[in-house]
Design a protein around this motif. Structure first.
Motif, PDB file in Angstrom:
ATOM      1  N   ARG A   1       0.833  -1.208   0.000  1.00  0.00           N
ATOM      2  CA  ARG A   1       0.000   0.000   0.000  1.00  0.00           C
ATOM      3  C   ARG A   1       0.867   1.257   0.000  1.00  0.00           C
ATOM      4  NH1 ARG A   1      -5.312   1.075   1.120  1.00  0.00           N
ATOM      5  NH2 ARG A   1      -5.629  -1.063   1.738  1.00  0.00           N
ATOM      6  N   GLU A   2       1.928   1.263   0.816  1.00  0.00           N
ATOM      7  CA  GLU A   2       2.823   2.425   0.861  1.00  0.00           C
ATOM      8  C   GLU A   2       3.536   2.617  -0.474  1.00  0.00           C
ATOM      9  OE1 GLU A   2       4.203   2.676   5.501  1.00  0.00           O
ATOM     10  OE2 GLU A   2       5.022   1.049   4.283  1.00  0.00           O
ATOM     11  N   ASN A   3       4.081   1.533  -1.003  1.00  0.00           N
ATOM     12  CA  ASN A   3       4.780   1.622  -2.294  1.00  0.00           C
ATOM     13  C   ASN A   3       3.824   2.014  -3.408  1.00  0.00           C
ATOM     14  OD1 ASN A   3       7.324   0.932  -1.259  1.00  0.00           O
ATOM     15  ND2 ASN A   3       6.864  -1.247  -1.405  1.00  0.00           N
ATOM     16  N   GLY A   4       2.619   1.486  -3.377  1.00  0.00           N
ATOM     17  CA  GLY A   4       1.617   1.833  -4.383  1.00  0.00           C
ATOM     18  C   GLY A   4       1.201   3.288  -4.308  1.00  0.00           C
ATOM     19  N   ALA A   5       1.118   3.801  -3.081  1.00  0.00           N
ATOM     20  CA  ALA A   5       0.759   5.215  -2.909  1.00  0.00           C
ATOM     21  C   ALA A   5       1.836   6.118  -3.508  1.00  0.00           C
ATOM     22  CB  ALA A   5       0.562   5.536  -1.426  1.00  0.00           C
ATOM     23  N   ILE A   6       3.090   5.750  -3.307  1.00  0.00           N
ATOM     24  CA  ILE A   6       4.194   6.529  -3.873  1.00  0.00           C
ATOM     25  C   ILE A   6       4.132   6.479  -5.397  1.00  0.00           C
ATOM     26  CG2 ILE A   6       6.698   6.683  -4.109  1.00  0.00           C
ATOM     27  CD1 ILE A   6       6.840   5.544  -1.193  1.00  0.00           C
ATOM     28  N   GLY A   7       4.010   5.281  -5.954  1.00  0.00           N
ATOM     29  CA  GLY A   7       3.950   5.128  -7.406  1.00  0.00           C
ATOM     30  C   GLY A   7       2.747   5.817  -8.020  1.00  0.00           C
ATOM     31  N   GLY A   8       1.604   5.729  -7.343  1.00  0.00           N
ATOM     32  CA  GLY A   8       0.392   6.370  -7.847  1.00  0.00           C
ATOM     33  C   GLY A   8       0.514   7.881  -7.870  1.00  0.00           C
ATOM     34  N   ARG A   9       1.103   8.436  -6.818  1.00  0.00           N
ATOM     35  CA  ARG A   9       1.260   9.902  -6.765  1.00  0.00           C
ATOM     36  C   ARG A   9       2.273  10.380  -7.795  1.00  0.00           C
ATOM     37  NH1 ARG A   9      -0.488  14.316  -7.407  1.00  0.00           N
ATOM     38  NH2 ARG A   9       0.448  16.051  -6.313  1.00  0.00           N
ATOM     39  N   ILE A  10       3.328   9.590  -8.027  1.00  0.00           N
ATOM     40  CA  ILE A  10       4.295   9.939  -9.078  1.00  0.00           C
ATOM     41  C   ILE A  10       3.592   9.962 -10.427  1.00  0.00           C
ATOM     42  CG2 ILE A  10       6.304   9.099 -10.364  1.00  0.00           C
ATOM     43  CD1 ILE A  10       7.444   8.154  -7.652  1.00  0.00           C
ATOM     44  N   THR A  11       2.747   8.972 -10.681  1.00  0.00           N
ATOM     45  CA  THR A  11       1.989   8.913 -11.928  1.00  0.00           C
ATOM     46  C   THR A  11       1.111  10.148 -12.085  1.00  0.00           C
ATOM     47  OG1 THR A  11       2.001   6.502 -11.853  1.00  0.00           O
ATOM     48  CG2 THR A  11       0.352   7.544 -13.278  1.00  0.00           C
ATOM     49  N   GLN A  12       0.446  10.554 -11.018  1.00  0.00           N
ATOM     50  CA  GLN A  12      -0.389  11.756 -11.062  1.00  0.00           C
ATOM     51  C   GLN A  12       0.443  12.992 -11.392  1.00  0.00           C
ATOM     52  OE1 GLN A  12      -2.184  11.820  -7.201  1.00  0.00           O
ATOM     53  NE2 GLN A  12      -3.832  10.421  -7.766  1.00  0.00           N
ATOM     54  N   LYS A  13       1.600  13.123 -10.742  1.00  0.00           N
ATOM     55  CA  LYS A  13       2.451  14.291 -10.982  1.00  0.00           C
ATOM     56  C   LYS A  13       2.961  14.327 -12.431  1.00  0.00           C
ATOM     57  CE  LYS A  13       4.171  15.697  -6.555  1.00  0.00           C
ATOM     58  NZ  LYS A  13       5.312  16.431  -6.058  1.00  0.00           N
ATOM     59  N   VAL A  14       3.365  13.179 -12.949  1.00  0.00           N
ATOM     60  CA  VAL A  14       3.848  13.119 -14.331  1.00  0.00           C
ATOM     61  C   VAL A  14       2.720  13.486 -15.289  1.00  0.00           C
ATOM     62  CG1 VAL A  14       4.703  11.570 -16.133  1.00  0.00           C
ATOM     63  CG2 VAL A  14       5.710  11.505 -13.848  1.00  0.00           C
ATOM     64  N   PHE A  15       1.514  12.978 -15.031  1.00  0.00           N
ATOM     65  CA  PHE A  15       0.350  13.315 -15.850  1.00  0.00           C
ATOM     66  C   PHE A  15       0.112  14.823 -15.845  1.00  0.00           C
ATOM     67  CE2 PHE A  15      -4.173  14.368 -15.999  1.00  0.00           C
ATOM     68  CZ  PHE A  15      -4.546  13.815 -17.217  1.00  0.00           C
ATOM     69  N   GLU A  16       0.148  15.411 -14.660  1.00  0.00           N
ATOM     70  CA  GLU A  16      -0.089  16.845 -14.536  1.00  0.00           C
ATOM     71  C   GLU A  16       0.984  17.655 -15.267  1.00  0.00           C
ATOM     72  OE1 GLU A  16      -0.322  17.307 -10.287  1.00  0.00           O
ATOM     73  OE2 GLU A  16      -2.401  16.616 -10.236  1.00  0.00           O
ATOM     74  N   GLN A  17       2.237  17.234 -15.164  1.00  0.00           N
ATOM     75  CA  GLN A  17       3.316  17.937 -15.852  1.00  0.00           C
ATOM     76  C   GLN A  17       3.180  17.797 -17.364  1.00  0.00           C
ATOM     77  OE1 GLN A  17       6.907  16.319 -14.208  1.00  0.00           O
ATOM     78  NE2 GLN A  17       6.719  17.464 -12.298  1.00  0.00           N
ATOM     79  N   TYR A  18       2.808  16.620 -17.816  1.00  0.00           N
ATOM     80  CA  TYR A  18       2.717  16.350 -19.249  1.00  0.00           C
ATOM     81  C   TYR A  18       1.541  17.077 -19.894  1.00  0.00           C
ATOM     82  CZ  TYR A  18       2.464  13.741 -23.616  1.00  0.00           C
ATOM     83  OH  TYR A  18       2.420  13.390 -24.940  1.00  0.00           O
ATOM     84  N   THR A  19       0.389  17.062 -19.223  1.00  0.00           N
ATOM     85  CA  THR A  19      -0.818  17.634 -19.826  1.00  0.00           C
ATOM     86  C   THR A  19      -1.074  19.070 -19.407  1.00  0.00           C
ATOM     87  OG1 THR A  19      -2.247  16.887 -18.013  1.00  0.00           O
ATOM     88  CG2 THR A  19      -1.961  15.375 -19.891  1.00  0.00           C
ATOM     89  N   GLY A  20      -0.480  19.486 -18.301  1.00  0.00           N
ATOM     90  CA  GLY A  20      -0.744  20.823 -17.787  1.00  0.00           C
ATOM     91  C   GLY A  20      -2.087  20.914 -17.086  1.00  0.00           C
ATOM     92  N   LYS A  21      -2.723  19.777 -16.867  1.00  0.00           N
ATOM     93  CA  LYS A  21      -4.026  19.742 -16.205  1.00  0.00           C
ATOM     94  C   LYS A  21      -3.898  19.033 -14.868  1.00  0.00           C
ATOM     95  CE  LYS A  21      -6.471  19.309 -20.583  1.00  0.00           C
ATOM     96  NZ  LYS A  21      -7.341  18.452 -21.383  1.00  0.00           N
ATOM     97  N   GLU A  22      -4.763  19.416 -13.935  1.00  0.00           N
ATOM     98  CA  GLU A  22      -4.760  18.780 -12.632  1.00  0.00           C
ATOM     99  C   GLU A  22      -5.418  17.411 -12.738  1.00  0.00           C
ATOM    100  OE1 GLU A  22      -6.597  19.502  -8.206  1.00  0.00           O
ATOM    101  OE2 GLU A  22      -6.060  21.255  -9.420  1.00  0.00           O
ATOM    102  N   TYR A  23      -4.841  16.427 -12.061  1.00  0.00           N
ATOM    103  CA  TYR A  23      -5.406  15.075 -12.050  1.00  0.00           C
ATOM    104  C   TYR A  23      -6.687  15.080 -11.244  1.00  0.00           C
ATOM    105  CZ  TYR A  23      -5.847  10.076 -11.404  1.00  0.00           C
ATOM    106  OH  TYR A  23      -6.316   8.792 -11.398  1.00  0.00           O
ATOM    107  N   LYS A  24      -7.748  14.546 -11.809  1.00  0.00           N
ATOM    108  CA  LYS A  24      -9.040  14.478 -11.118  1.00  0.00           C
ATOM    109  C   LYS A  24      -9.168  13.120 -10.449  1.00  0.00           C
ATOM    110  CE  LYS A  24     -11.201  17.694 -14.228  1.00  0.00           C
ATOM    111  NZ  LYS A  24     -12.184  17.947 -15.237  1.00  0.00           N
ATOM    112  N   LYS A  25      -9.482  13.143  -9.178  1.00  0.00           N
ATOM    113  CA  LYS A  25      -9.605  11.893  -8.408  1.00  0.00           C
ATOM    114  C   LYS A  25     -10.975  11.278  -8.573  1.00  0.00           C
ATOM    115  CE  LYS A  25      -6.222  13.322  -5.124  1.00  0.00           C
ATOM    116  NZ  LYS A  25      -5.819  13.537  -3.793  1.00  0.00           N
TER     117      LYS A  25
END
Length: 66
Positions: free
Chosen positions: A42-66
């Motif tokens: 769960r801890e490792n998944g949370a880290i990986g998931g948040r990294i994915t969100q940040k990369v998405f936001e940087q790439y698209t310029g849009k905020e990740y919607k939960k």
């Protein structure tokens, strides 16, 4: 289409590692340099998931919607 392994570039690996530790810190997870086999999935998944969100936001310029 050519696939580029971004981890092959030392600068990118360093930036990725820095992001990993920053995200872990944001989430309150004590991530050590080196062995982290004591972390839960769960801890490792949370880290990986948040990294994915940040990369998405940087790439698209849009905020990740939960």
């Amino acid at each position: 289409m050519k696939v580029v392994n971004f981890m092959s570039n030392k600068k990118n690996k360093t930036a990725f590692d820095q992001m990993k530790y920053e995200v872990a810190n944001e989430l309150g997870i004590d991530l050590k340099h080196g062995y982290n086999g004591d972390k839960t999935a769960r801890e490792n998944g949370a880290i990986g998931g948040r990294i994915t969100q940040k990369v998405f936001e940087q790439y698209t310029g849009k905020e990740y919607k939960k």
